[in-house]
Design an enzyme around this catalytic site. Structure first.
Site, PDB file in Angstrom:
ATOM      1  N   GLU A   1      37.216  36.535  41.144  1.00 52.14           N
ATOM      2  CA  GLU A   1      38.434  37.337  41.340  1.00 52.14           C
ATOM      3  C   GLU A   1      39.172  37.615  40.028  1.00 52.14           C
ATOM      4  OE1 GLU A   1      40.923  35.705  44.477  1.00 52.14           O
ATOM      5  OE2 GLU A   1      39.915  37.030  45.884  1.00 52.14           O
TER       6      GLU A   1
ATOM      7  N   HIS B   1      40.427  24.295  49.461  1.00 52.55           N
ATOM      8  CA  HIS B   1      39.982  25.570  50.047  1.00 52.55           C
ATOM      9  C   HIS B   1      38.980  26.281  49.130  1.00 52.55           C
ATOM     10  CE1 HIS B   1      42.939  27.405  47.358  1.00 52.55           C
ATOM     11  NE2 HIS B   1      42.434  28.571  47.650  1.00 52.55           N
TER      12      HIS B   1
END
Lengths: 316, 316
Positions: B123, B264
């Site tokens: 990202e 996560h």
């Protein structure tokens, strides 16, 4: 938006997940293998063929010719797979948008497609199946699955409520009240424990895939739920059933209800703003509307009115 | 692509997931609450502020002024949240791209940001943090986290191998060999069992966030792993560690390694084309390169060479 939609299906892991959903894939397989009389010698069109698994089921069930169409890059794998299984004489694969491509037959006898999204209609791929049906399906031909419906039921699930709503009262010492409404309005996709279902279920939409129009997929419906025990209603759960009936001597169906084996579609949970205390046998009246989001036709706007309180949920 | 990236962070459930990752959020909180000397009276810039949680930690740690920037619609919630907690005199929130906005201070003393993606660099939000650092950070100012590194280790995980590779040998009676390579080349993000780690770990990239350039984020590195027992190596696992050091008397860190509490980010698994038998104490030599995909700068191309065999993985 369309580009993002199709490129997400270029991720191979998505196809792995869908194939490994046995409820889904074995239903399609059983529908074809148990109805070889229907498939024998026929021309079959597979809309959104992915890895080509449904096309190969159809070929093995006796189809004379199978045409698979997919816009995503996965079709390059499908071409390899069909060749590896020696089925390239029967199966023809076409890369492109269904709305744009030509197919090498004037009409087809059967359309197969796994087009279902969360809460059945999310992603709106059924529109494309209906387009193909109107353009290519021969009179008396079959679309499989041929019927489906959407149901709602009431849910008593305190832990889900705490997790998504009460959580925002104290986030590392801060209040985030506005997130309650924000998170709640995103219908969440989760596997619901069947023991948390607190009411009877109610079918709110019935779709005859061989007859319906795109316009009819936006719908409104009243519903009535009866509490099966005392408890606090915290959410409405939505799910769907799929039927392979048309032309089938051996009908096949599967359900994505909380009381059946979980699928990759799980269930869709619409949290209530305020939990409602109900008593056994109490009737809850409501209505639901479901329509495409005009700003993004693959997303859905679902409005639920329950006992006079209305909440709008977005699935995107 | 950028629009899809920012709109995904308009989904509130993503922020819920990130907040609920305690390893992540409590590390940021501890870094600030345990170093109030550093924060007292300072101007802090929060890049990609989301719900505003880090901005509020900074304000509570004594910052004179906190400026949060986010391009996503979540910032509307952040504005409400800051007001609900009575911090609007300290925290200023700005909606926009960091590269496009003006901030109401000539320079800032501290930049905080939770910019990390899968395998750290997926990202590429770190690029934006570096841009903000070069534009606004005062001489001697701190960027928190200030250091990070990426590690690789060898994995013996037959079940993961069967699940993603061997599976394709027989899919409902069909062969799908080409999917082995296709699926394998998509590095998968999963929580790895720490007992399946078969080798020592090796740091392949060290990043000093206060000094590095965007160019240095594309990197290549040799690595050497030593088998800690006999076994069949099926994959390389990648993970990262994060350090809050700069200006901190009480340093804080967290790791996303398989032997620490899962976050996560989970771990990133690079499956080997062919498993390799190794003996205890055997050394495995290799090299890794990681660079942005030019066609989509938020995705990564990771190439791993192990004992002379090279495989390229895509994270997208």
């Amino acid at each position: 938006e369309d580009e993002a939609y199709f490129s997400s299906y270029g991720h191979f892991s998505i196809h792995e997940e869908m194939l490994k959903d046995k409820v889904r894939t074995e239903s399609y397989r059983d529908c074809m293998y148990k109805n070889t009389d229907l498939f024998k010698g026929k021309v079959v069109l597979d809309i959104g063929c992915g890895t080509g698994i449904l096309s190969m089921f159809a070929a093995k069930a006796g189809a004379r010719r199978v045409i698979g169409i997919d816009q995503s890059d996965i079709i390059c794998q499908a071409i390899d797979i069909v060749r590896e299984n020696g089925m390239e004489d029967v199966i023809t694969l076409i890369k492109g948008k269904v709305e744009d491509v030509d197919i090498p037959e004037k009409e087809v006898d059967i359309i197969i497609s796994e087009w279902m999204g969360y809460f059945l209609l999310f992603e709106s791929m059924l529109d494309t199946v209906l387009y193909a049906r109107d353009k290519w399906l021969s009179p008396g031909g079959s679309v499989l699955p041929s019927h489906c419906n959407i149901s709602l039921a009431g849910l008593r699930d305190e832990s889900l409520y705490r997790k998504h709503v009460a959580y925002w009262d104290d986030v590392y010492g801060f209040k985030m009240s506005c997130m309650k409404v924000a998170v709640m309005r995103e219908a969440s996709v989760e596997v619901v424990n069947k023991d948390s279902v607190l009411t009877t279920a109610c079918v709110v939409k019935d779709i005859d895939i061989e007859k319906c129009t795109v316009k009819e997929l936006d719908f409104s419906s009243p519903f009535s739920l009866e509490a099966t025990s005392d408890g606090e209603l915290t959410a409405i759960v939505g799910y769907f059933d799929i039927f392979f009936n048309s032309g089938c001597q051996n009908k096949v169906m599967f359900s994505t209800s909380p009381s059946d084996t979980a699928t990759h579609w799980k269930q869709t949970v619409f949290l209530l703003q305020t939990p409602v205390n109900v008593e056994k046998n109490q009737r809850l009246e409501g209505s639901v509307s479901c329509k495409k989001n005009r700003r993004d036709p693959r997303s859905l706007i679902v409005t639920i009115n329950l006992e006079g309180k209305t909440t709008t949920y977005l699935m995107q």
